[in-house]
Design a protein around this motif. Structure first.
Motif, PDB file in Angstrom:
ATOM      1  N   ILE A   1      61.467  71.435  11.653  1.00  0.00           N
ATOM      2  CA  ILE A   1      61.693  72.682  12.409  1.00  0.00           C
ATOM      3  C   ILE A   1      63.017  72.554  13.152  1.00  0.00           C
ATOM      4  CG2 ILE A   1      60.784  74.252  14.164  1.00  0.00           C
ATOM      5  CD1 ILE A   1      57.987  73.048  13.592  1.00  0.00           C
TER       6      ILE A   1
ATOM      7  N   GLY B   1      68.285  68.298  12.831  1.00  0.00           N
ATOM      8  CA  GLY B   1      67.396  68.662  11.722  1.00  0.00           C
ATOM      9  C   GLY B   1      68.082  68.450  10.378  1.00  0.00           C
TER      10      GLY B   1
ATOM     11  N   SER C   1      74.343  73.022  18.420  1.00  0.00           N
ATOM     12  CA  SER C   1      75.281  72.345  17.512  1.00  0.00           C
ATOM     13  C   SER C   1      76.508  73.178  17.163  1.00  0.00           C
ATOM     14  CB  SER C   1      74.553  71.902  16.234  1.00  0.00           C
ATOM     15  OG  SER C   1      73.491  71.048  16.565  1.00  0.00           O
TER      16      SER C   1
ATOM     17  N   ARG D   1      72.309  71.464  26.417  1.00  0.00           N
ATOM     18  CA  ARG D   1      72.022  70.106  25.940  1.00  0.00           C
ATOM     19  C   ARG D   1      70.531  69.808  26.100  1.00  0.00           C
ATOM     20  NH1 ARG D   1      76.335  69.673  29.566  1.00  0.00           N
ATOM     21  NH2 ARG D   1      78.345  69.136  28.642  1.00  0.00           N
TER      22      ARG D   1
ATOM     23  N   ALA E   1      74.819  63.809  23.389  1.00  0.00           N
ATOM     24  CA  ALA E   1      75.209  62.819  22.382  1.00  0.00           C
ATOM     25  C   ALA E   1      74.616  63.113  21.001  1.00  0.00           C
ATOM     26  CB  ALA E   1      74.779  61.427  22.845  1.00  0.00           C
TER      27      ALA E   1
HETATM   28  C1  FAD Z   1      79.235  71.680  26.118  1.00  0.00           C
HETATM   29  C2  FAD Z   1      78.619  70.615  25.233  1.00  0.00           C
HETATM   30  C3  FAD Z   1      79.406  69.582  24.742  1.00  0.00           C
HETATM   31  C4  FAD Z   1      78.840  68.605  23.915  1.00  0.00           C
HETATM   32  N1  FAD Z   1      79.643  67.617  23.406  1.00  0.00           N
HETATM   33  C5  FAD Z   1      79.118  66.671  22.585  1.00  0.00           C
HETATM   34  C6  FAD Z   1      79.942  65.660  22.029  1.00  0.00           C
HETATM   35  O1  FAD Z   1      81.162  65.628  22.215  1.00  0.00           O
HETATM   36  N2  FAD Z   1      79.346  64.720  21.248  1.00  0.00           N
HETATM   37  C7  FAD Z   1      78.005  64.719  21.001  1.00  0.00           C
HETATM   38  O2  FAD Z   1      77.531  63.798  20.323  1.00  0.00           O
HETATM   39  N3  FAD Z   1      77.203  65.683  21.493  1.00  0.00           N
HETATM   40  C8  FAD Z   1      77.730  66.653  22.285  1.00  0.00           C
HETATM   41  N4  FAD Z   1      76.926  67.620  22.820  1.00  0.00           N
HETATM   42  C9  FAD Z   1      75.483  67.560  22.568  1.00  0.00           C
HETATM   43  C10 FAD Z   1      75.117  68.111  21.217  1.00  0.00           C
HETATM   44  O3  FAD Z   1      75.752  69.355  21.015  1.00  0.00           O
HETATM   45  C11 FAD Z   1      73.589  68.258  21.114  1.00  0.00           C
HETATM   46  O4  FAD Z   1      72.959  67.049  21.490  1.00  0.00           O
HETATM   47  C12 FAD Z   1      73.189  68.603  19.674  1.00  0.00           C
HETATM   48  O5  FAD Z   1      73.906  69.722  19.219  1.00  0.00           O
HETATM   49  C13 FAD Z   1      71.691  68.874  19.590  1.00  0.00           C
HETATM   50  O6  FAD Z   1      71.413  69.195  18.253  1.00  0.00           O
HETATM   51  P1  FAD Z   1      69.954  69.666  17.821  1.00  0.00           P
HETATM   52  O7  FAD Z   1      69.978  69.801  16.341  1.00  0.00           O
HETATM   53  O8  FAD Z   1      68.940  68.782  18.456  1.00  0.00           O
HETATM   54  O9  FAD Z   1      69.774  71.072  18.545  1.00  0.00           O
HETATM   55  P2  FAD Z   1      70.293  72.534  18.079  1.00  0.00           P
HETATM   56  O10 FAD Z   1      71.636  72.498  17.500  1.00  0.00           O
HETATM   57  O11 FAD Z   1      70.071  73.450  19.240  1.00  0.00           O
HETATM   58  O12 FAD Z   1      69.307  72.902  16.896  1.00  0.00           O
HETATM   59  C14 FAD Z   1      67.975  73.299  17.113  1.00  0.00           C
HETATM   60  C15 FAD Z   1      67.676  74.438  16.151  1.00  0.00           C
HETATM   61  O13 FAD Z   1      66.292  74.755  16.208  1.00  0.00           O
HETATM   62  C16 FAD Z   1      66.166  76.139  15.951  1.00  0.00           C
HETATM   63  N5  FAD Z   1      64.857  76.566  16.436  1.00  0.00           N
HETATM   64  C17 FAD Z   1      64.404  76.613  17.706  1.00  0.00           C
HETATM   65  N6  FAD Z   1      63.154  77.092  17.752  1.00  0.00           N
HETATM   66  C18 FAD Z   1      62.786  77.356  16.474  1.00  0.00           C
HETATM   67  C19 FAD Z   1      61.597  77.876  15.860  1.00  0.00           C
HETATM   68  N7  FAD Z   1      60.515  78.240  16.590  1.00  0.00           N
HETATM   69  N8  FAD Z   1      61.576  78.001  14.521  1.00  0.00           N
HETATM   70  C20 FAD Z   1      62.647  77.658  13.747  1.00  0.00           C
HETATM   71  N9  FAD Z   1      63.790  77.165  14.285  1.00  0.00           N
HETATM   72  C21 FAD Z   1      63.863  77.017  15.624  1.00  0.00           C
HETATM   73  C22 FAD Z   1      67.335  76.748  16.732  1.00  0.00           C
HETATM   74  O14 FAD Z   1      67.669  78.034  16.248  1.00  0.00           O
HETATM   75  C23 FAD Z   1      68.438  75.722  16.512  1.00  0.00           C
HETATM   76  O15 FAD Z   1      69.305  76.058  15.444  1.00  0.00           O
HETATM   77  C24 FAD Z   1      77.458  68.634  23.618  1.00  0.00           C
HETATM   78  C25 FAD Z   1      76.677  69.688  24.091  1.00  0.00           C
HETATM   79  C26 FAD Z   1      77.245  70.681  24.877  1.00  0.00           C
HETATM   80  C27 FAD Z   1      76.399  71.826  25.369  1.00  0.00           C
END
Ligand code: FAD
Length: 388
Positions: A10, A16, A43, A318, A345
């Motif tokens: 998910i 993911g 992301s 984040r 991160a």
């Molecule tokens: C300003 C900023 C700067 C950053 N800089 C860095 C950096 O330089 N280096 C680094 O390593 N990290 C950095 N980060 C952190 C990094 O961006 C995050 O840790 C990372 O993007 C998280 O990825 P994710 O896939 O867990 O979450 P997400 O990218 O949020 O993905 C989660 C997905 O789940 C989907 N979703 C949610 N609920 C449901 C549902 N019920 N059904 C289906 N889909 C669903 C959402 O639509 C989303 O696309 C930064 C973050 C920020 C905010």
């Protein structure tokens, strides 16, 4: 329509996508459900640095090093380019005290294999002439890298699709089914149901909502960050620059606003200026107060920015975890796995997250840091492998 999969993931963010890539590569039949489109969450609203020097030696650094090595491999093997560049990063120190703290950090990291070079003021200015002339110095970390997180998410998904991934976008998960024995039995969306015994929650800051579908509390909270984007300024800086106090803002759990310089030039020539940290719920809007604080910090270090236009700003959330380590692994609910809580991160740590979860699912070897990132440390999982 009822389909069947070995695993349903998910969330189609970078975490993911990395899980899907490593699981498909291991031969699992994987179905990924994303409620919007790939990289539509945090992301796409972030920086994209693969940093080692912000990690604490021990499990956190080991996780970072393993993931950085995987990014290098992926840059050489995935078909779709994601602007991987290993130029290193520079810690910039405003005063002697910050430089001394940075040197102490570099020495601890060196013992764990992280390379660095201490830069006096003149060497720092020769590498980065736009920096303010009164800074004390800096530290160059040549192993750090940079990517484009949106392209990297797509690159992983495309490679996974070539190995059988079923990717479904515009598919919001609204329910998770469990059998009489408590085991996961399926995932429900508005358009149908997928029968599966294993679900990976990679929903970033929405992981709490997914957890609630199985009465499971995921201890992840949104921690907002805002970014200013400048007009194109090619060659304005030559390495990503972060001020020495950055780590303190990351590790702080303070509720009030934290700001520390992060400046990253993108491949297209725009400069991304951050960083801010604040707990403000699920608010994704930018605010003049925070943007002004970021701009002031940026101009302190890079005075020439006063002549550069800002073209846009954005905010991302984040996925913050209480002990600053992600939650990767099984939980006490049979078949329910977590891949979340990466805070600032998640771009850097995405590949190791995918590899680790694949090891949990396939009975592969688990590195020592698997226990430190196991969800069970919050009393919400089961450290034994009986449910894997
Ligand atoms: C300003 C900023 C700067 C950053 N800089 C860095 C950096 O330089 N280096 C680094 O390593 N990290 C950095 N980060 C952190 C990094 O961006 C995050 O840790 C990372 O993007 C998280 O990825 P994710 O896939 O867990 O979450 P997400 O990218 O949020 O993905 C989660 C997905 O789940 C989907 N979703 C949610 N609920 C449901 C549902 N019920 N059904 C289906 N889909 C669903 C959402 O639509 C989303 O696309 C930064 C973050 C920020 C905010």
């Amino acid at each position: 329509v009822t389909e069947r999969a070995d695993v349903v993931i998910i969330g189609g963010g970078i975490v993911g996508a990395a899980c899907a890539y490593f699981m498909c590569r291991a031969g699992l039949q994987v179905h990924l459900l994303e409620r919007n489109f790939p990289a539509s969450g945090t992301s796409r609203a972030c920086d994209s640095l693969i940093l080692l020097w912000d990690k604490t030696p021990g499990p956190e650094l080991a996780l970072g090093q393993a993931s950085a090595a995987l990014w290098t491999e992926l840059a050489g093997s995935l078909d779709f380019g994601f602007e991987y560049a290993r130029h290193g990063t520079i810690l910039v120190a405003e005063d002697e005290q910050t430089l001394a703290a940075g040197c102490a950090r570099a020495s601890d990291l060196a013992a764990a294999g992280v390379h660095s070079e201490i830069l006096d003021r003149s060497r720092l200015l020769s590498l980065e002439p736009e920096l303010a002339p009164d800074l004390a110095g800096g530290i160059f970390f040549p192993d750090d890298a940079q990517i484009d997180s949106r392209r990297a998410t797509l690159a992983l998904l495309l490679a996974a699709q070539q190995q059988g991934l079923m990717l479904q976008t515009r598919a919001e998960v609204t329910g998770i089914r469990r059998g009489a024995n408590g085991r996961i039995s399926g995932v429900v969306t508005a358009t149908g149901e997928i029968a599966t015994e294993r679900v990976v929650c990679a929903a970033g800051v929405c992981s709490g909502q997914i957890g609630r579908l199985v009465d499971f509390e995921v201890p992840v909270q949104p921690r907002q960050g805002q970014i200013l984007v400048t007009a194109k300024v090619p060659n304005f800086i030559h390495h990503p620059l972060l001020e020495g106090g950055y780590v303190a803002t990351v590790q702080s759990a303070a509720a009030d606003l934290q700001v520390a310089l992060v400046a990253e030039l993108t491949a297209s020539g725009t400069l991304l200026l951050g960083s801010s940290r604040r707990f403000s719920g699920f608010d994704r809007s930018t605010s003049p107060t925070v943007l002004q604080a970021i701009a002031a910090r940026a101009v302190r270090f890079l005075p020439g920015l006063v002549r550069v236009s800002i073209i846009r700003s954005y905010a991302g959330l984040r996925p913050w975890s209480p002990d600053h380590l992600p939650l990767i692994g099984p939980t006490h609910i049979p078949g329910f796995y977590l891949a979340t809580g990466h805070e600032g991160a998640g771009i850097g740590l995405a590949p190791i997250t995918g590899q680790l979860l694949t090891a949990w699912l396939t009975g592969g070897n688990l590195p020592f840091f698997a226990a430190q990132v196991h969800p069970g440390r919050f009393n919400c999982g089961d450290i034994s492998r009986t449910n894997s």
